[in-house]
Design an enzyme around this catalytic site. Structure first.
Site, PDB file in Angstrom:
ATOM      1  N   GLY A   9      20.106  53.596  76.481  1.00  0.00           N
ATOM      2  CA  GLY A   9      19.908  55.044  76.656  1.00  0.00           C
ATOM      3  C   GLY A   9      20.062  55.459  78.107  1.00  0.00           C
ATOM      4  O   GLY A   9      19.384  56.369  78.588  1.00  0.00           O
ATOM      5  N   GLY A  12      20.549  59.132  79.632  1.00  0.00           N
ATOM      6  CA  GLY A  12      19.539  60.162  79.353  1.00  0.00           C
ATOM      7  C   GLY A  12      18.932  60.694  80.646  1.00  0.00           C
ATOM      8  O   GLY A  12      19.331  60.303  81.751  1.00  0.00           O
ATOM      9  N   GLN A  13      17.981  61.603  80.483  1.00  0.00           N
ATOM     10  CA  GLN A  13      17.380  62.251  81.655  1.00  0.00           C
ATOM     11  C   GLN A  13      16.824  61.213  82.637  1.00  0.00           C
ATOM     12  O   GLN A  13      17.085  61.282  83.839  1.00  0.00           O
ATOM     13  CB  GLN A  13      16.257  63.196  81.200  1.00  0.00           C
ATOM     14  CG  GLN A  13      15.626  63.983  82.331  1.00  0.00           C
ATOM     15  CD  GLN A  13      14.192  64.403  82.043  1.00  0.00           C
ATOM     16  OE1 GLN A  13      13.668  64.170  80.957  1.00  0.00           O
ATOM     17  NE2 GLN A  13      13.558  64.998  83.022  1.00  0.00           N
ATOM     18  N   ARG A  36      25.111  55.290  73.858  1.00  0.00           N
ATOM     19  CA  ARG A  36      25.963  55.585  72.699  1.00  0.00           C
ATOM     20  C   ARG A  36      27.207  56.362  73.074  1.00  0.00           C
ATOM     21  O   ARG A  36      28.178  56.381  72.354  1.00  0.00           O
ATOM     22  CB  ARG A  36      25.155  56.417  71.692  1.00  0.00           C
ATOM     23  CG  ARG A  36      24.540  55.588  70.586  1.00  0.00           C
ATOM     24  CD  ARG A  36      24.179  56.411  69.379  1.00  0.00           C
ATOM     25  NE  ARG A  36      23.337  57.556  69.699  1.00  0.00           N
ATOM     26  CZ  ARG A  36      23.200  58.597  68.891  1.00  0.00           C
ATOM     27  NH1 ARG A  36      23.866  58.643  67.749  1.00  0.00           N
ATOM     28  NH2 ARG A  36      22.409  59.596  69.206  1.00  0.00           N
ATOM     29  N   ASP A  54      25.423  51.219  70.612  1.00  0.00           N
ATOM     30  CA  ASP A  54      24.471  51.911  69.737  1.00  0.00           C
ATOM     31  C   ASP A  54      23.336  50.920  69.520  1.00  0.00           C
ATOM     32  O   ASP A  54      23.560  49.807  69.052  1.00  0.00           O
ATOM     33  CB  ASP A  54      25.156  52.278  68.414  1.00  0.00           C
ATOM     34  CG  ASP A  54      24.253  53.128  67.531  1.00  0.00           C
ATOM     35  OD1 ASP A  54      23.035  52.843  67.460  1.00  0.00           O
ATOM     36  OD2 ASP A  54      24.771  54.076  66.905  1.00  0.00           O
ATOM     37  N   ILE A  55      22.123  51.327  69.844  1.00  0.00           N
ATOM     38  CA  ILE A  55      20.996  50.393  69.822  1.00  0.00           C
ATOM     39  C   ILE A  55      20.724  49.854  68.409  1.00  0.00           C
ATOM     40  O   ILE A  55      20.082  48.826  68.231  1.00  0.00           O
ATOM     41  CB  ILE A  55      19.739  51.038  70.470  1.00  0.00           C
ATOM     42  CG1 ILE A  55      18.578  50.063  70.576  1.00  0.00           C
ATOM     43  CG2 ILE A  55      19.318  52.300  69.739  1.00  0.00           C
ATOM     44  CD1 ILE A  55      18.857  48.855  71.406  1.00  0.00           C
ATOM     45  N   TYR A 144       8.854  61.655  66.363  1.00  0.00           N
ATOM     46  CA  TYR A 144       8.975  60.999  67.676  1.00  0.00           C
ATOM     47  C   TYR A 144       7.659  60.310  68.054  1.00  0.00           C
ATOM     48  O   TYR A 144       7.645  59.145  68.474  1.00  0.00           O
ATOM     49  CB  TYR A 144       9.357  62.068  68.701  1.00  0.00           C
ATOM     50  CG  TYR A 144       9.380  61.616  70.136  1.00  0.00           C
ATOM     51  CD1 TYR A 144      10.303  60.685  70.586  1.00  0.00           C
ATOM     52  CD2 TYR A 144       8.479  62.152  71.061  1.00  0.00           C
ATOM     53  CE1 TYR A 144      10.333  60.290  71.917  1.00  0.00           C
ATOM     54  CE2 TYR A 144       8.507  61.770  72.393  1.00  0.00           C
ATOM     55  CZ  TYR A 144       9.425  60.843  72.819  1.00  0.00           C
ATOM     56  OH  TYR A 144       9.454  60.464  74.136  1.00  0.00           O
ATOM     57  N   LYS A 148       6.643  56.301  68.589  1.00  0.00           N
ATOM     58  CA  LYS A 148       6.061  55.733  69.809  1.00  0.00           C
ATOM     59  C   LYS A 148       4.814  54.905  69.496  1.00  0.00           C
ATOM     60  O   LYS A 148       4.556  53.897  70.157  1.00  0.00           O
ATOM     61  CB  LYS A 148       5.759  56.840  70.829  1.00  0.00           C
ATOM     62  CG  LYS A 148       7.023  57.481  71.415  1.00  0.00           C
ATOM     63  CD  LYS A 148       7.937  56.439  72.074  1.00  0.00           C
ATOM     64  CE  LYS A 148       9.138  57.049  72.763  1.00  0.00           C
ATOM     65  NZ  LYS A 148      10.097  56.037  73.256  1.00  0.00           N
TER      66      LYS A 148
HETATM   67  N1  SER Z   1       9.264  64.649  77.220  1.00  0.00           N
HETATM   68  C1  SER Z   1       9.150  64.221  75.859  1.00  0.00           C
HETATM   69  C2  SER Z   1       9.412  65.320  74.919  1.00  0.00           C
HETATM   70  O1  SER Z   1       9.147  66.438  75.266  1.00  0.00           O
HETATM   71  C3  SER Z   1       7.777  63.693  75.603  1.00  0.00           C
HETATM   72  O2  SER Z   1       7.794  62.331  75.767  1.00  0.00           O
HETATM   73  O3  SER Z   1       9.840  65.079  73.844  1.00  0.00           O
END
Ligand code: SER
Length: 319
Positions: A9, A12-13, A36, A54-55, A144, A148
């Site tokens: 990833g 990503g940010q 990806r 792709d993980i 999500y 986690k």
């Molecule tokens: N920054 C993430 C989100 O807003 C939280 O882990 O989904």
């Protein structure tokens, strides 16, 4: 001896800041970025080793770990909270299957360490939401958040059962100039871009939604500090980390000190509902005790840093 890292990833940010920081620390020969999508322009500029992965492709992941003789896997690939609610099936397959592949590959290849972030989203409405302790009720209601909790519990299980050195941080909202994607805390970055570009912003959270946050540099600091902490000092595997907490309203009044004409409107959507199930503030004393965690940036300095950083990036002065 320098360790070799593979990052999933990576575009990503967080990856966009993590990859350059790692290259600076350990040299680009020790960093393998994967994702990806095809290589982003930043990675071309950095000339970093990049592989499309792709993980969910367990064979592809193992091949790269072997080919580059990887010591530590940083598994950042994840579908975030807002995108996850739009497509729970995608979130399930990337976040659950993807993490399981990362775990199994780390076990089979006997990697030295697996680092995979958790999030404030791992908590939920039944958690004490003010000054949330490291160990407490975790009954998240977003896909999500559930993924986690799975990450944390499976990481602990592999640590006990197979002695895998799994480590995780419950990141709060992470703020930086890098553009975020698909999160609920993204408002606190978008607002700076819009304040500088148009002096107006419509916020998708209500004015009073308080969330814990940290600046990207503190996010990277916490990540490096935990990865480098001596294993014998760690009594936990997942840690709360935070630097500040604020509401959209408080952020607006701080931004207005620099841009007095800035205007805000509130149109809360489903992300407001997600955010209200998350902690308002975190107790990170366990991280402070076990591996000396300490953030560098507090609220006022963060706002100054964001205004300067984003105004440089856009080439538009903010005052
Ligand atoms: N920054 C993430 C989100 O807003 C939280 O882990 O989904």
């Amino acid at each position: 001896m320098t360790k070799r890292f593979l990052i999933t990833g990576s575009y990503g940010q967080i990856g966009q800041a993590l990859i350059p920081a790692m290259i600076e620390r350990i040299g680009k020969e020790n960093v393998v970025a994967t994702g990806r999508k095809k290589r982003i322009p930043l990675f071309k500029e950095l000339d970093v080793i990049y592989h499309r992965l792709d993980i969910r492709d367990h064979y592809g992941l193992r091949s790269l770990l072997v080919e580059y003789d990887i010591d530590i896997l940083i598994h950042n690939a994840s579908v975030l909270s807002a995108t996850g609610e739009k497509n729970p099936q995608l979130a399930h397959s990337i976040n659950f299957e993807g993490f399981y592949n990362a775990l199994e590959a780390s076990r089979e290849l006997n990697l030295e360490q697996l680092f995979a972030p958790s999030s404030i989203a791992a908590f939920g409405p039944t958690t004490p939401l003010v000054n949330t302790p490291n160990t407490t009720i975790m009954e998240p209601t977003s896909i999500y958040g559930i993924s986690k909790v799975y990450t944390e519990l499976m990481g602990n299980y592999y640590n006990k059962k197979y002695d895998l050195d799994f480590r995780s941080l419950r990141y709060p909202g992470v703020l930086g100039v890098e553009e975020p994607g698909g999160g609920t805390t993204d408002y606190a970055i978008d607002i700076f871009y819009e304040a500088i570009k148009t002096k107006k912003y419509t916020c998708f959270l209500g004015p009073d939604v308080r969330l814990p946050m940290m600046l990207m540099s503190d996010c990277l600091k916490s990540t490096f500090d935990l990865i480098e902490a001596p294993n014998e000092k760690l009594k936990h595997r997942s840690f709360n980390v935070t630097a500040m907490s604020f509401t959209p309203e408080e952020l607006v009044s701080e931004i207005k000190k620099y841009i007095p004409e800035f205007e805000i409107a509130y149109e809360p959507d489903f992300r407001d509902g997600i955010a209200r199930t998350w902690p308002q503030s975190l107790d990170d004393s366990v991280a402070r005790e076990e591996w000396d965690w300490k953030p560098e940036y507090a609220f006022e300095d963060m706002v100054k840093f964001m205004l300067e950083g984003i105004s440089n990036r856009l080439g538009i002065p903010y005052k």
